[in-house]
Structure formats: C-alpha cells, structure tokens
Design an enzyme around this catalytic site. Structure first.
Site, mmCIF file in Angstrom:
data_model
loop_
_atom_site.group_PDB
_atom_site.id
_atom_site.type_symbol
_atom_site.label_atom_id
_atom_site.label_comp_id
_atom_site.label_asym_id
_atom_site.label_seq_id
_atom_site.Cartn_x
_atom_site.Cartn_y
_atom_site.Cartn_z
ATOM 1 C CG ASP A 170 -2.124 0.933 1.052
ATOM 2 O OD1 ASP A 170 -3.159 0.552 0.475
ATOM 3 O OD2 ASP A 170 -1.988 2.085 1.500
ATOM 4 C CE1 TYR A 195 -5.333 6.726 -0.861
ATOM 5 C CE2 TYR A 195 -5.169 7.215 1.482
ATOM 6 C CZ TYR A 195 -5.263 6.302 0.452
ATOM 7 O OH TYR A 195 -5.286 4.956 0.725
ATOM 8 C CG HIS A 212 -4.499 -4.052 -0.163
ATOM 9 N ND1 HIS A 212 -3.707 -3.634 -1.208
ATOM 10 C CD2 HIS A 212 -4.523 -3.021 0.730
ATOM 11 C CE1 HIS A 212 -3.285 -2.392 -0.974
ATOM 12 N NE2 HIS A 212 -3.760 -2.010 0.199
#
Length: 455
Positions: A223, A373, A429
């Site tokens: 990630d 982000y 993930h």
C-alpha cells in the site's frame, strides 16, 4: 585497420555504458520543517524516547457513550457489502466491540514490543523496534524497515515480527525490525503544514534509520508503504540493500505494458503472462477499469477534500469502524462483497480488526491519515519519482487477491533489478496481517539470495 576500428567501437561502447550506468538518476529531496510555526533557532533534538501505549477509564467511557448513541440505518434488501458495510452485520460488530472487546488487553498486546518516539523535521515520529533475542555469537542481525499503508498500521506486522526476529529454522536470517508509523498515522505526529508526501516520508524514515545507527538496511512495504520504500530506494539506492514489496501498481505505463494489454490475451507467452494474469486482466474494461472505479471512490474523496468526511469519522467510532473495516473486507477478496458478513472473520479476528480501528480512534489520526492522499495526488501524476526507475535489488510477492494485480513484466518496467517474483498461494491486500507466514518466508528467501545464504 578494420580490426582496430571495431575494437575502438567496442571499447567506446563499454565506456559509454559504464558512464551512463554511473549517471543513473537519483531522486532529490530537500529537508523540511513540519512542526508548528517556524523552526526554532537551536540545535535539533535527536533524543530517542521510550513510548508506551496507554488507555484510561475516561477514554473507554467516552467510546462507549458514543457507541451507545449511534444511529443505525438499514441496508437495502439483498445488498450484502455491495453498497458498503452492511448495516445489519455492523450491528453485530458494534455489539462485540461494546460488550466483548477488551481494549485494555489489546493495549498490553501492543506494548509487548518496544515503542519509541523521536523528533525529525519538527514532528514526533513513532516506531516499533524489535531486536532478536538470544542472538548467537558471531551472528549479526539484518536490519529491516517495514512500512504500513492506509487504513492499516504498524499493527499489521505484529504476527510477522516474531517470525523474522526469532525464526524457528536455524538457517533463517534473524532480522532486527523497525516498524514506523507514517507521520499523520497512528502515534506519529501529524504534519502541521501542507505538502508532506511520500518523498517526505521517505526522507524522514532515512533520517530515522540513520539515527538508529543503520548504515544499510532492507525495506519492505505494501500500500503506501510501497511508494514510501520505493522513494527511499530512489533517494539513497546505496543504503537500501534490498527492497521487498507486495504491491506495485504501474505509476507510469510504458509501451511494454500497453502492448501486453493489447496482445497479451492472444499471445500470453510473449509477455510472460500466466493463467492467473489472464484471469485478472481480461476482459480489460471490466477488470482494469470498472473494478478500479468500484473500489476507488474513497481515494477521490481523500485526494480532494479529506477534512470534510474525516470530520464525521473522527467524531463517530461506529462510522470510523465501518469506513475502515469495509476495506478489510473488499480488499482481502473482492468476492466478499457478495457475502452478508463481508467475509471479515474468514481471514481476520474481530479483536485484530478492532485493535487497528482503535489505534485510529484513540490517536485521532483519521483526518491526517487521509490527507496523505491529498498531498500525494495534488502534485499531479507526473512527479519525478513516478518516471524514475528503481535500481535496487527488488523482491516482489504477488498475492492472488491483491486489489490491483501487477504481472511480472509490469513490475520489471519500474524495478530494473527484480531478483524474485513469487506467485503466492493465497492472500489479498493486507497480506502481512492475513498471511504472515507466507510473507515472512518470502522476505527470508529474497534476503537470503541477496546475502548469498542457503535457502
């Protein structure tokens, strides 16, 4: 004469190759200041302070009061997890959280490994540092930095740590593990100024490892940890002995990738595609476009206006749990969207899932974690590091249910010294938390190859 000319050309070619190799681009980054106000006019505090995770009665009473006052809303009939976290199953999770989950016990679990904080570029950086016990005489531990992502935390690595620091196989490497929290996540202080992106995090973690006395070390990430450790390799490639990843979406699609998408279904062997690659890539529109749109809504929000939705999540523990745990469902296996319980406890325990949620809740970090982000995407998709290949030995663990599938050919476009590419038997993930044994073994195998030890 002809022979002399050819010899000159060969020698010239070798010299050109060596010169070009020595001119490999290296990522540049200037020191920053992320504390409040202006940097103080004094020498930097480089002290390392022990840190203990704590809780108290007031914190738990506030949590329970907010949980008790939550307002439920029914999910649509036969919707499972396709609209998000199923409201009926959320009630079950909340009930367990309120009546059975023991946060005090989990705090003790968090504190079983040593925690520390140190101030770097004006903010306190939290990390877990675990050294091997009973290191045999003459054996040196191999330093390994492991970096988490969103909405995970350093806790994702807790079941992996003993497998790496105290392996049962005497031929295995004994690692000295450092797991930092990205600034703005968990117990690391949030930056007070705009602009703290993955390159800044990479620079800060390099400073952390130097402060701990490591001249060289290995790095692992998934990630956000993928791009942070990748940037670390681009910043100081001679310091990163090896880079191990389990997530590496193409940052700059090139001609080989485009051609492989266009022709790979018909000529898979040319591009090294296996049956799983074909299954995950084709049909292209459905698998690479529609699926990405389905699972990237959160990213658009967090990359544009993170503070708005974050304010609500920071105020509601139930809302926060739904927002985070929905990712642990769908990103573990996208077919879990079709299950009433989202398949949450098929791979994880509620205790582990809620511990991760509680790290976000008690530290109040959801807004600052989401800002990461915004800071990365607001600078555009054409940043220097996105165009720059990585010339550090790399190992890649390819988990079959990873959110974004990356075939070997695509990984090689970025990571020019790909040494191992392992198709994993199972996992998604959050692989470090879901399949710690598989991940630890792949890190062992990759590192042994680099250290030239027996597998």
């Amino acid at each position: 004469m002809f022979t002399e000319v050819m010899l000159a050309l060969v020698v010239g070619g070798v010299i050109y190759f060596l010169v070009q190799k020595s001119k490999r681009p290296q990522l540049k980054s200037e020191d920053g200041w992320w504390g409040e106000g202006t940097p103080p006019d004094r020498e930097e505090d480089v002290s390392i302070r022990p840190y203990t995770v704590r809780t108290d009665k007031e914190e738990l009473e506030d949590l329970y009061r907010r949980i008790d006052q939550t307002r439920s809303f029914p999910s649509l009939e036969d919707s499972q997890f396709t609209y998000g976290f199923n409201s009926q199953y959320l009630q079950n999770v909340v009930s367990y959280w309120r009546h059975d989950f023991d946060w005090r016990r989990q705090v003790d679990q968090l504190n079983k490994y040593p925690h520390y904080k140190t101030n770097i570029e004006g903010i306190d950086v939290h990390y877990v540092h675990v050294r091997p016990k009973n290191l045999p005489e003459g054996v040196t531990a191999v330093p390994l930095l492991m970096v988490h992502g969103w909405p995970g935390s350093f806790y994702e690595f807790y079941r992996m740590i003993p497998l790496l620091t105290q392996p049962s196989n005497p031929d295995d490497i004994m690692f000295e593990v450092v797991c930092p929290s990205i600034p703005g996540y968990c117990f690391s202080e949030a930056p007070h100024k705009k602009g703290f992106d993955s390159v800044c995090a990479a620079r800060v973690f390099h400073k952390l490892m130097k402060r701990l006395g490591f001249q060289q070390f290995y790095a692992h990430g998934g990630d956000w940890g993928w791009i942070v450790t990748t940037n670390m390799a681009q910043l100081e490639p001679k310091i990163i002995k090896g880079l191990h990843l389990n997530f590496a979406p193409p940052s700059k699609p090139g001609l080989p990738m485009v051609l492989s998408i266009m022709l790979g279904h018909r000529f898979p062997k040319i591009f090294g595609f296996n049956e799983h690659d074909i299954q995950r890539i084709y049909p292209v529109v459905q698998n690479l476009v529609v699926e990405s749109v389905k699972e990237s809504g959160y990213m658009h929000i967090q990359a544009t206006k993170p503070d708005t939705v974050g304010r609500g999540l920071n105020d509601s523990p139930v809302g926060l749990a739904a927002y985070i745990l929905e990712k642990f469902s769908t990103w573990t296996d996208h077919d879990f969207r079709n299950l009433d319980d989202g398949g949450l406890t098929r791979k994880f325990s509620l205790d582990d899932l809620l511990t991760n949620v509680m790290i976000y809740w008690t530290s109040g970090c959801i807004i600052s974690s989401m800002r990461f982000y915004k800071e990365n995407f607001s600078k555009g998709l054409d940043q220097p590091h996105s165009k720059m290949p990585v010339h550090v030995p790399t190992g890649f663990a390819c988990f079959p249910n990873e959110l974004m599938h990356t075939p070997k050919l695509w990984v090689q476009q970025k990571y020019r010294e790909l040494k191992t590419f392992t198709p994993m038997a199972r996992g998604g993930h959050f692989a470090a938390m879901e399949e710690p044994e598989l991940m630890a073994q792949d890190i062992q195998n990759f590192t042994k190859m680099q250290e030239k030890r027996k597998k």
